[in-house]
Design an enzyme around this catalytic site. Structure first.
Site, PDB file in Angstrom:
ATOM      1  N   LYS A 189      -3.544  32.520   5.471  1.00  0.00           N
ATOM      2  CA  LYS A 189      -4.028  33.078   4.199  1.00  0.00           C
ATOM      3  C   LYS A 189      -4.476  31.900   3.326  1.00  0.00           C
ATOM      4  O   LYS A 189      -3.662  31.212   2.743  1.00  0.00           O
ATOM      5  CB  LYS A 189      -2.907  33.863   3.507  1.00  0.00           C
ATOM      6  CG  LYS A 189      -3.164  34.203   2.030  1.00  0.00           C
ATOM      7  CD  LYS A 189      -4.385  35.082   1.820  1.00  0.00           C
ATOM      8  CE  LYS A 189      -4.551  35.457   0.341  1.00  0.00           C
ATOM      9  NZ  LYS A 189      -4.986  34.297  -0.487  1.00  0.00           N
ATOM     10  N   GLU A 264       5.813  22.935   0.890  1.00  0.00           N
ATOM     11  CA  GLU A 264       5.320  21.713   0.260  1.00  0.00           C
ATOM     12  C   GLU A 264       4.877  22.120  -1.128  1.00  0.00           C
ATOM     13  O   GLU A 264       3.824  22.716  -1.322  1.00  0.00           O
ATOM     14  CB  GLU A 264       4.169  21.126   1.093  1.00  0.00           C
ATOM     15  CG  GLU A 264       3.881  19.671   0.779  1.00  0.00           C
ATOM     16  CD  GLU A 264       2.793  19.499  -0.250  1.00  0.00           C
ATOM     17  OE1 GLU A 264       3.151  19.323  -1.439  1.00  0.00           O
ATOM     18  OE2 GLU A 264       1.610  19.546   0.106  1.00  0.00           O
ATOM     19  N   CYS A 298      -1.249  17.090  -5.215  1.00  0.00           N
ATOM     20  CA  CYS A 298       0.192  17.199  -5.435  1.00  0.00           C
ATOM     21  C   CYS A 298       0.883  15.837  -5.385  1.00  0.00           C
ATOM     22  O   CYS A 298       2.020  15.704  -5.843  1.00  0.00           O
ATOM     23  CB  CYS A 298       0.822  18.149  -4.420  1.00  0.00           C
ATOM     24  SG  CYS A 298       0.427  17.733  -2.717  1.00  0.00           S
ATOM     25  N   GLU A 395       3.328  18.814 -13.963  1.00  0.00           N
ATOM     26  CA  GLU A 395       2.116  18.369 -13.273  1.00  0.00           C
ATOM     27  C   GLU A 395       0.909  18.709 -14.135  1.00  0.00           C
ATOM     28  O   GLU A 395       0.690  19.871 -14.465  1.00  0.00           O
ATOM     29  CB  GLU A 395       1.975  19.109 -11.937  1.00  0.00           C
ATOM     30  CG  GLU A 395       2.456  18.344 -10.732  1.00  0.00           C
ATOM     31  CD  GLU A 395       2.079  19.044  -9.436  1.00  0.00           C
ATOM     32  OE1 GLU A 395       1.571  18.362  -8.542  1.00  0.00           O
ATOM     33  OE2 GLU A 395       2.309  20.256  -9.326  1.00  0.00           O
TER      34      GLU A 395
END
Length: 494
Positions: A189, A264, A298, A395
């Site tokens: 997906k 992750e 990331c 972030e």
């Protein structure tokens, strides 16, 4: 030649227009839907095309197809699977330019970065094609004279792979490569913003000879597809790359079926510059880590800690370099910073900058939406940043470098580890003792000592704390898709 062929849609300069697929790949066939999702180019806002909006029913069909295909796929020898994967790798590299054009069109990163991602993504297929031949077991010295102890490693089964928009090619190969090499089948997906890279990969996989049902790609309702993948007992493993918030939801949804998980998740990477660092090297490392993909990675440097003695010099050198960055659509020559992925991404960056300025930080460079408008944001450098600001805790996922001053090595370690995340961390120093001390004390799964780019297919990629579970890449990445079986054989002395 150009793609897509649909009337009224912008064309892409593709040598092979068939790589631009607008249908999903299920059980070896291409399927559409009455309902569709529009995909936009973030640089222009124009519609690239549509993809099917599939849901739970199609997801069940894909899972069933993968389950049917599994016995024959796992029965192939590792060498036979490797030969197919090698063809897939060769096709990726032969079509590198077309894949990069598709990637830039839907994701926005500069073409040079997209070409690099295609090569990086393909490297995982090449690596695991070979590593699958080395899924070694063990014989354990037996405590019994008449028995032997064996350990085998076997493929876990049907795997669900949910991938993000920031690296729409490489995040697929980093998961599908080891899964297929191990003998598993997959249902993928991709992110709704970047489905075409995934569908192009499915097209090349079909050409490479991946049997029907072994690899399936679905687009559509993320919640419905995700819920079905998580709840189905036929899916034995889920691998997800994305936010920690979504990771928590998927982990809960997988609890009832006790799936093996690889997660992750979010990062908040510290980048430390000590006063004994090679400043020019540190600046180059910071540029590579912070501004790649417009800061939408990331593992990008999110918090830049600079020691008192070199703070001003580092800030000046970094700012001078960033001033030269060209902002624009990724297809324009010389562009370093492309658009952010969507309006929410831009608003988050704006909020982080505004919060920092309201608490005393200063804008040395940038700090606002770019004059180009749309989803473009100025490359930004902030000084006077403190640990209480949002940029120190969340972030940012944008081209903003916040510089935080520190005094001692102990302070730097404490600040670096003061986060729920632990994916990657970086530091620059020429003191060999400090290099060992800091690398060992940094609470991250990955450390870059005197380097700003750490990703490679041969090394384990993954985090600690709330940055996730498991590792991708390297020989350890293959383990994520295998189960260990202990066999005790008796009657040896008879």
């Amino acid at each position: 030649m150009n793609a897509p062929a649909q009337a009224g849609l912008p064309a892409l300069p593709l040598k092979d227009p068939k790589l631009f697929r607008t249908q999903c790949y299920l059980d070896g066939g291409w399927i559409g839907s009455d309902q569709t999702i529009s995909v936009r180019n973030p640089a222009t806002g124009s519609v690239l095309g549509t993809v099917p909006k599939l849901g739970a029913e199609e997801t069940r069909r894909a899972i069933e197809a993968a389950e049917r295909a599994w016995p024959a796929w796992r029965a192939k020898t590792a060498k036979e699977r490797a030969a197919i994967l090698r063809k897939w790798f060769d096709l990726m590299m032969a079509n590198q330019e077309d894949l990069a054009q598709i990637l830039t069109a839907e994701q926005g990163k500069p073409l040079a970065e997209s070409r690099g991602e295609i090569a990086y993504g393909a490297s995982f297929i090449e690596w695991f094609a070979e590593e699958g031949k080395r899924a070694y077991g063990d014989t354990i010295p037996s405590p019994w004279a008449d028995k032997r102890v064996l350990v085998l490693k076997q493929p876990i089964g049907v795997c669900a792979l949910i991938t993000p928009w920031n690296f729409p090619n490489a995040m697929i190969t980093r998961k599908a490569g080891p899964a297929l090499a191990a003998g598993c089948t997959v249902v993928i997906k991709p992110a709704g913003q970047t489905p075409y890279s995934a569908l192009a990969m499915a097209e090349l996989g079909e050409r490479a000879g991946i049997p029907k049902g072994v690899l399936n790609v679905l687009t559509g309702d993320s919640k419905a597809i995700g819920a079905e993948l998580c709840s189905s007992p036929k899916v034995r493993k889920l691998s997800f790359t994305g936010s920690t918030e979504t990771g928590r939801i998927l982990m809960k949804q997988c609890a009832d079926t006790i799936k093996k998980l690889s997660l992750e998740l979010g990062g908040n990477a510290p980048f430390i510059v000590f006063d004994d660092a090679d400043l020019d090297a540190a600046v180059e490392g910071a540029l590579a880590s912070k501004y790649r993909n417009a800061g939408q990675t990331c593992v990008c440097a999110n918090r830049l800690y600079v020691q008192d003695g070199v703070y001003d010099a580092f800030a000046a050198k970094l700012t001078e370099k960033v001033k030269g960055f060209k902002v624009g659509p990724g297809t324009e020559p010389g562009v370093v910073i492309g658009p952010l992925i969507d309006e929410n991404g831009v608003k988050k960056v704006e909020a982080h900058v505004a919060d920092a300025l309201s608490k005393g930080a200063k804008t040395v460079l940038g700090g606002k939406r770019h004059a180009l408008g749309g989803l473009f944001f100025q490359p930004t450098v902030l000084t006077g940043v403190t640990p209480d600001m949002l940029v120190s805790h969340e972030e940012t996922f944008g081209p903003v470098a916040p510089l935080i001053r520190f005094k001692t090595e102990e302070d730097a370690i404490r600040l670096a580890n003061d986060t729920e995340f632990g994916l990657s961390g970086y530091f620059y120093s020429r003191d060999i003792g400090r290099i060992w001390r800091v690398a060992e004390q940094m609470e991250t799964g990955i450390v870059g000592a005197n380097v700003g780019i750490i990703s490679t297919e041969i090394a384990p990629f993954g985090g600690v704390k709330q940055s996730g579970l498991g590792r991708e890449g390297s020989r350890y990445g293959l383990e994520e898709y295998m189960e260990m079986k202990y066999i005790l054989i008796g009657g040896i002395d008879k």
